[in-house]
Design a protein around this motif. Structure first.
Motif, PDB file in Angstrom:
ATOM      1  N   UNK A  78      -2.768   8.617   0.154  1.00 14.17           N
ATOM      2  CA  UNK A  78      -2.441   7.311   0.734  1.00 14.17           C
ATOM      3  C   UNK A  78      -2.520   6.263  -0.383  1.00 14.17           C
ATOM      4  N   UNK A  79      -2.447   4.997  -0.006  1.00 20.98           N
ATOM      5  CA  UNK A  79      -2.590   3.948  -1.016  1.00 20.98           C
ATOM      6  C   UNK A  79      -4.053   3.537  -1.217  1.00 20.98           C
ATOM      7  N   UNK A  80      -4.959   4.206  -0.497  1.00 20.75           N
ATOM      8  CA  UNK A  80      -6.380   3.897  -0.594  1.00 20.75           C
ATOM      9  C   UNK A  80      -6.980   4.444  -1.883  1.00 20.75           C
ATOM     10  N   UNK A  81      -7.738   3.599  -2.561  1.00 16.89           N
ATOM     11  CA  UNK A  81      -8.416   4.017  -3.770  1.00 16.89           C
ATOM     12  C   UNK A  81      -9.676   4.781  -3.403  1.00 16.89           C
ATOM     13  N   UNK A  82      -9.900   5.899  -4.063  1.00 16.76           N
ATOM     14  CA  UNK A  82     -11.141   6.655  -3.901  1.00 16.76           C
ATOM     15  C   UNK A  82     -11.955   6.378  -5.166  1.00 16.76           C
ATOM     16  N   UNK A  83     -11.914   7.256  -6.136  1.00 15.63           N
ATOM     17  CA  UNK A  83     -12.450   6.957  -7.465  1.00 15.63           C
ATOM     18  C   UNK A  83     -11.310   6.389  -8.296  1.00 15.63           C
ATOM     19  N   UNK A  84     -10.187   7.103  -8.262  1.00 16.90           N
ATOM     20  CA  UNK A  84      -8.968   6.630  -8.908  1.00 16.90           C
ATOM     21  C   UNK A  84      -8.033   6.062  -7.854  1.00 16.90           C
ATOM     22  N   UNK A  85      -6.905   5.537  -8.291  1.00 15.36           N
ATOM     23  CA  UNK A  85      -5.973   4.917  -7.336  1.00 15.36           C
ATOM     24  C   UNK A  85      -5.333   5.941  -6.401  1.00 15.36           C
ATOM     25  N   UNK A  86      -4.971   5.482  -5.196  1.00 18.15           N
ATOM     26  CA  UNK A  86      -4.228   6.330  -4.274  1.00 18.15           C
ATOM     27  C   UNK A  86      -2.833   6.591  -4.822  1.00 18.15           C
ATOM     28  N   UNK A  87      -2.238   7.680  -4.399  1.00 12.87           N
ATOM     29  CA  UNK A  87      -0.957   8.106  -4.958  1.00 12.87           C
ATOM     30  C   UNK A  87       0.258   7.585  -4.211  1.00 12.87           C
TER      31      UNK A  87
END
Length: 151
Positions: A78-87
């Protein structure tokens, strides 16, 4: 007496277990294919990528396996950032060569590319080198393209 017999047995087993070391040293385990694969992992900058149209389903499937194993702990689809940016939307924002280089040559990208440096500033965590070959990265790119709605 028992202690000295035990010591002799341990030394004998140790020497026997190490006995093939000289033979192994004579036969290096780096075949041409292993060297080629290592070059792909830590290769030079990728300047051109041929995209498939339509998407290659086997590459998408392989990309999904790689994502599940090496990428999903830091990146969401998704566009949600986890540790790195969402894809989500990454193939709309970045050129295929940029994506491949970020996957396979992260150190080079963080050293030279201003967009990669901005991502590092935002995420505060340096992307680790996952030892992904160019071929594997191409499969991950195919997954990203499918994730972004390409057919």
């Amino acid at each position: 007496m028992k202690t000295s017999l035990l010591t002799i047995a341990i030394v004998t087993l140790t020497l026997w277990g190490c006995g093939g070391a000289s033979q192994r040293a004579e036969k290096p385990e780096t075949s041409d294919s292993v060297l080629q694969q290592q070059e792909e992992v830590h290769g030079t900058e990728v300047k051109e990528i041929a995209l498939t149209n339509p998407l290659s389903q086997p590459m998408v499937d392989e990309g999904q396996k790689i994502y599940d194993m090496k990428c999903s702990s830091c990146h969401k689809l998704t566009d949600e950032r986890l540790v790195g940016p969402g894809w989500l939307g990454v193939t709309k924002r970045r050129k295929p060569t940029w994506i491949i280089n970020m996957i396979t040559n992260v150190d080079m990208m963080l050293e030279k590319d201003t967009e990669a440096q901005k991502l590092l500033e935002q995420c505060l965590v340096r992307m680790p080198n996952q030892n992904i070959t160019e071929k594997e990265a191409r499969s991950v790119l195919e997954l990203m393209r499918k994730n972004d709605g390409e057919k």
